[in-house]
Every structure is written in structure tokens, then in C-alpha cells.
Design a protein around this motif. Structure first.
Motif, mmCIF file in Angstrom:
data_model
loop_
_atom_site.group_PDB
_atom_site.id
_atom_site.type_symbol
_atom_site.label_atom_id
_atom_site.label_comp_id
_atom_site.label_asym_id
_atom_site.label_seq_id
_atom_site.Cartn_x
_atom_site.Cartn_y
_atom_site.Cartn_z
ATOM 1 N N ARG A 72 6.473 15.561 -1.993
ATOM 2 C CA ARG A 72 6.455 14.278 -1.254
ATOM 3 C C ARG A 72 5.697 14.124 -0.428
ATOM 4 O O ARG A 72 5.733 13.602 0.662
ATOM 5 C CB ARG A 72 7.719 13.553 -1.646
ATOM 6 C CG ARG A 72 8.714 13.491 -2.894
ATOM 7 C CD ARG A 72 7.355 12.038 -3.199
ATOM 8 N NE ARG A 72 8.562 11.359 -4.520
ATOM 9 C CZ ARG A 72 8.119 12.153 -5.860
ATOM 10 N NH1 ARG A 72 7.212 13.348 -6.048
ATOM 11 N NH2 ARG A 72 8.695 11.394 -6.522
ATOM 12 N N SER A 118 6.859 9.012 7.358
ATOM 13 C CA SER A 118 5.720 9.073 6.612
ATOM 14 C C SER A 118 5.671 10.810 6.185
ATOM 15 O O SER A 118 4.163 10.430 5.730
ATOM 16 C CB SER A 118 4.671 8.288 5.980
ATOM 17 O OG SER A 118 4.296 8.405 8.095
ATOM 18 N N LYS A 287 7.668 6.021 3.620
ATOM 19 C CA LYS A 287 8.364 7.109 3.526
ATOM 20 C C LYS A 287 8.595 6.837 1.948
ATOM 21 O O LYS A 287 8.691 5.790 1.156
ATOM 22 C CB LYS A 287 9.674 5.971 4.137
ATOM 23 C CG LYS A 287 10.548 7.416 4.244
ATOM 24 C CD LYS A 287 11.748 7.398 5.095
ATOM 25 C CE LYS A 287 12.916 7.915 4.521
ATOM 26 N NZ LYS A 287 12.664 9.415 5.289
ATOM 27 N N GLU A 288 9.013 7.904 1.459
ATOM 28 C CA GLU A 288 9.243 8.126 -0.211
ATOM 29 C C GLU A 288 9.988 7.991 -0.338
ATOM 30 O O GLU A 288 11.375 8.538 0.776
ATOM 31 C CB GLU A 288 8.009 8.937 -0.900
ATOM 32 C CG GLU A 288 6.690 9.705 -0.694
ATOM 33 C CD GLU A 288 6.612 7.914 -1.859
ATOM 34 O OE1 GLU A 288 7.251 7.951 -2.578
ATOM 35 O OE2 GLU A 288 4.850 7.683 -1.629
ATOM 36 N N ARG A 289 11.133 8.310 -1.408
ATOM 37 C CA ARG A 289 12.372 8.781 -2.216
ATOM 38 C C ARG A 289 12.388 10.249 -1.861
ATOM 39 O O ARG A 289 10.896 10.735 -2.290
ATOM 40 C CB ARG A 289 13.044 8.281 -3.246
ATOM 41 C CG ARG A 289 13.058 6.323 -3.131
ATOM 42 C CD ARG A 289 13.502 5.470 -4.311
ATOM 43 N NE ARG A 289 14.001 4.692 -4.146
ATOM 44 C CZ ARG A 289 15.029 3.758 -4.217
ATOM 45 N NH1 ARG A 289 15.964 5.000 -4.197
ATOM 46 N NH2 ARG A 289 14.931 2.468 -3.787
ATOM 47 N N SER A 291 12.649 13.544 -4.547
ATOM 48 C CA SER A 291 11.840 13.713 -5.518
ATOM 49 C C SER A 291 13.314 15.075 -6.501
ATOM 50 O O SER A 291 13.437 16.063 -5.619
ATOM 51 C CB SER A 291 10.465 14.723 -5.302
ATOM 52 O OG SER A 291 10.109 15.186 -7.411
#
Length: 481
Positions: A72, A118, A287-289, A291
Motif C-alpha cells: 500500500r 499515510s 491511511k490504507e487497510r 493488504s
């Protein structure tokens, strides 16, 4: 244990469903009220300023995409970090030959801009990992040499006062990356590694805030000169002064959107310091979950191999141990394309709505040359090109990168000067501006204007606003915001 069955289209199987039962279900459904048709989902709005990863060699593109998919990492951050790491590995070994008295090295000043959380720091760590491991190895060698040196010093004992007894030479630590440093310590580190050192700063705002903390103007002037590879010297050391005749000191770090103003305080937006920074700013980054995908180790190994090739580029030196970089000339096609783009950039510079943007556009000419040098040598490291000259493909990629950083620079300038050019227009024009695509033709724009009941004459006059639109070619426009 029951095994899961997989069937291909058209493949027969003994467990086929009971179609008579399916027919009965369909008949029951027909008796139900017909639901309202689902509204088609609106197409996703294309990113206004996507990072042009196609500027990189295909092998590098694969790594960038893989880290984005599995880790991510925002593409903008990974690509910019890899660009800076490659520049650091090249160091003073090569320059781009522009004219007999004009050569450009690969020095970059870059900032990764995004809110907290982020994923800004991890792409930096990934890109610079091969250089960090190299520094680890250098430190272990230095530590061993230091222990041996101190042991020999102790064994000499009383002979230290005997001038005829020559003691062992004191070992020095040669490193490529620095993070927490003073200007004096930085120049000493550079004197031990004339190929170059890179300042990798996790929080760029703190670094900038401390500039000129202990003196008046000297630190900023140092960085202005270092960007241009002009001789820098430090005479405030407790021991001997240090003079670097050909400095190579890139800077790369992270910064939050809310503290961008720190880069411009105390006159830094007026003396050209801010103009020298490249800003990687993904649109809508957050912010991403996590993977479920795992990064293939082959990508990490490949990147380490490409960096190793760049680090092994030979660096010539003169009788004073000053680097004498090998000069790469542009191929005829590459030179013509570079001149063509420079003409367009000159027009944009002359028409820029502020002196600050004129400074940015002027620096982009230099950066385009530097990008082309880095991309050519990266392609060579990936076994996708030669390194006899800078080719057209490298120049085309460099132009794509410069146009990306031109757009992010305009965003930063608006933040720094706390202004929104759209505020001066009425609601109708602001709404029209939002509806227009990022890039459009005159005909496309007229159709949008017609839908919003704006007269053709009014719309065409609106297109002449240089702080809102640029015209890269006749009949084509691009929004600046």
C-alpha cells in the motif's frame, strides 16, 4: 475430506442443479413487483495529477506497482524515493553535458507531502535500503579498524613521544546516508565520501526549522550552493576547515500538509530555497487497510541489484581527489526534444502569474536535465539501455516527471501564500471550473459551458485567465488547480 469442485464453462458434471426448481423460483419472482432499475454508478473521477510511473524503465515500474499492491505504498512516494535513491547511488560519477561550460549532476531536493499515517516513511526506507545496508557494512569495517587502531596506539606506549615512530593512520567512517546532523558534521562526512552523501530526513519540517538557528543565513546559503554543486566550505570547525569543491548532497524527507508553511518562513520562499524542492503529493491520499498480498522478494532483490550497478559506476578524480564526472551527451533526437520542451517552459515562465512560479519553472529546466541523466542510467542498470549517451526515451520520461512536479509546485505555492485563485470569481464560474475535466479541448469546454447556460463569449474570456488555465497547444487547455 470433501474436495471443492471446479467447473469450466461448458463442462458437464453429475451435480448439475435442478433446472425445474430454478424455473419455479423464476415464476415466483415474476409475481413480485418489479423493482426500480438501479442507478448506474458514477464513473470514478480520474486523478487530477497521477504520477507518471511510465517515465521509469519497465523493470522499475513493476517494482513500484508491486509495492503499491502489496504494501500500500503510494505510487508518488515510492517513485520519488527511488528516484532520489538512484540519484544518490550515481553521485559524482556522471553528469549530463548540456554545453561545454554547463554540466548537470543528479542532485535532487524532494519532499513527500501527506497527512499523518499515510505511509510516507516506509517507501523511503524501501528505496534507500540498499544504501543503508552498504552503510551498515562500512560501519562494521570502521568499528573493527577503530579497535585495531586503538590497540596499536596503546601498544606504542612511550614511543608516542618519539617523532621517528610513525603511528597507525586513524580510520575514518565513509557513509552515504545522514539523518541527524549539523552542517559541520555533514561536510566532514562528505569529505570522507567524495562520491556524495544524501540527507534523508524523516521530518523535513524540523530540519528546515533548525536552519540558521545558530547563525544568520549561513545554513540556507550552504544548501543553495550545494544544489548547484558550487564549492562549499565550513570554517567553524574546532579542528581544520573543510572545503568541498564539488558537493553532491541530495535531500529527501517527509512533511505534513499542515506544516508546509515552515518551508517558506524566514524568507525561504523569496531566496529560491523553496523553488528547489520537488513535492510528491498524491491526490486524496489517506491511511490504507492492510493488504493480504505479500511482496515477492524478487522485487526487493532486483532493486538491490539495480542500485548495486549504479554504485559500481566508476568515479574519476583529479590530483586533489576532486571528482571528475564522466559527461553524458544527449543524442540528437533527445536534444531536439529537450529544446522543444524548453521553449514551451520558457513561455510558461514568462506568462506565470507570480514571481514564485517563475522561479519554480526556471528550476524545472535544470531538473529535467537531471531527471534525464538519472533515467538513462537507471535504464542501463536494468539492462534496458546503454550509457553512452542520454537517449530520447529518457528525455521524454524526464519531461513527464517535470510536468508532474510543476503541478504539485503550484499547489504548494497556493498553500504557502494562503490563497485560492477561485475565490475571486463568482459562484457560477467556480462551479463551471469544477465541472471541466483536468485537460480538455475548446469544443469540450464549450459543451460544459452550454450545459451550465454560460454564453460562448463569456466562457472563452474565462479561458484567458492565466492563473486558472494553461494552453499547452492550440485548442487544448489544462486546469492549473
Amino acid at each position: 475430506m470433501k474436495q471443492e469442485q471446479h467447473y469450466l464453462p461448458g463442462q458437464s458434471n453429475a451435480l448439475a442443479p435442478d433446472f425445474s426448481q430454478a424455473d419455479r423460483l423464476l415464476e415466483e419472482l415474476r409475481k413480485e413487483p418489479t423493482p426500480a432499475p438501479l442507478k448506474a454508478a458514477a464513473p470514478e473521477k480520474p486523478e487530477a495529477n497521477p504520477f507518471p510511473i511510465e517515465a521509469f524503465p519497465p523493470a522499475i515500474q513493476r517494482i513500484i506497482r508491486a509495492t503499491n499492491n502489496s504494501l500500500r505504498f503510494p505510487v508518488d512516494f515510492t517513485a520519488t524515493s527511488m528516484l532520489c535513491a538512484a540519484a544518490t547511488a550515481i553521485g559524482n560519477s556522471h553528469t549530463a553535458h548540456v554545453k561545454p561550460t554547463w554540466q548537470e549532476g543528479a542532485v535532487l531536493y524532494a519532499a513527500l507531502v501527506a497527512p499523518p499515517g499515510s505511509n510516507k516513511s516506509h517507501p523511503l526506507d524501501f528505496a534507500f535500503a540498499p544504501l543503508s545496508r552498504r552503510d551498515d557494512e562500512a560501519y562494521h569495517r570502521y568499528a573493527q579498524e577503530r579497535r585495531e587502531y586503538e590497540l596499536l596506539q596503546g601498544m606504542l606506549g612511550k614511543d608516542r613521544n618519539n617523532h621517528e615512530t610513525e603511528g597507525p593512520r586513524e580510520p575514518v567512517l565513509s557513509k552515504t546516508l545522514v539523518s541527524d546532523f549539523t552542517q559541520e558534521a555533514l561536510t566532514v562526512a562528505h569529505s570522507h565520501n567524495t562520491r556524495g552523501v544524501c540527507a534523508v530526513v524523516d521530518e523535513l519540517a524540523g530540519f528546515v526549522k533548525n536552519l540558521n538557528r545558530y547563525n544568520s543565513g549561513g545554513d540556507v546559503e550552504f544548501w543553495l550552493s550545494a544544489w548547484s554543486s558550487k564549492t562549499v566550505s565550513v570554517d567553524r570547525l574546532k579542528r581544520m576547515p573543510v572545503r568541498i569543491r564539488r558537493p553532491f548532497i541530495p535531500i529527501v524527507g517527509t512533511i505534513q500538509n499542515g506544516v508546509l508553511l515552515e518551508l517558506a518562513r524566514n524568507g525561504k520562499s523569496d531566496n529560491g530555497f523553496l523553488d528547489r524542492f520537488l513535492f510528491a503529493m498524491p491526490e486524496g491520499v489517506r491511511k490504507e487497510r492492510w493488504s493480504d498480498s505479500v511482496l515477492d522478494e524478487a522485487h526487493t532483490r532486483n532493486w538491490a541489484n539495480y542500485m548495486a550497478f549504479l554504485l559500481e559506476l566508476k568515479m574519476e578524480v583529479d590530483e586533489w581527489e576532486t571528482p571528475v564526472p564522466r559527461q553524458l551527451r544527449f543524442s540528437p533526437e533527445a536534444w531536439l526534444r529537450l529544446q522543444e520542451w524548453q521553449g514551451t517552459n520558457t513561455d510558461l515562465c514568462n506568462d506565470a502569474e507570480s514571481e514564485a512560479l517563475k522561479g519554480v519553472y526556471t528550476k524545472l529546466e535544470v531538473y529535467t536535465i537531471r531527471f534525464a541523466l538519472i533515467l538513462q542510467l537507471l535504464a542501463w542498470a536494468c539492462c534496458e539501455a546503454e550509457k553512452a549517451q542520454i537517449e530520447l526515451k529518457a528525455v521524454e520520461g524526464a519531461i513527464l516527471l517535470s510536468e508532474y512536479f510543476r503541478r504539485t509546485a503550484r499547489v504548494v505555492q497556493r498553500i504557502v501564500h494562503n490563497e485560492d485563485p477561485l475565490d475571486r470569481y463568482n459562484k457560477r464560474k467556480r462551479e463551471l471550473y469544477e465541472q471541466l475535466p483536468q485537460q480538455f479541448s475548446t469544443a469540450d469546454g464549450l459543451r460544459v459551458a452550454e450545459q451550465m447556460d454560460m454564453p460562448e463569449r463569456t466562457f472563452k474570456k474565462f479561458l484567458t485567465e492565466k492563473n486558472l488555465f494553461t494552453r499547452p497547444e492550440h485548442g487544448r487547455y489544462e486546469k492549473l488547480l
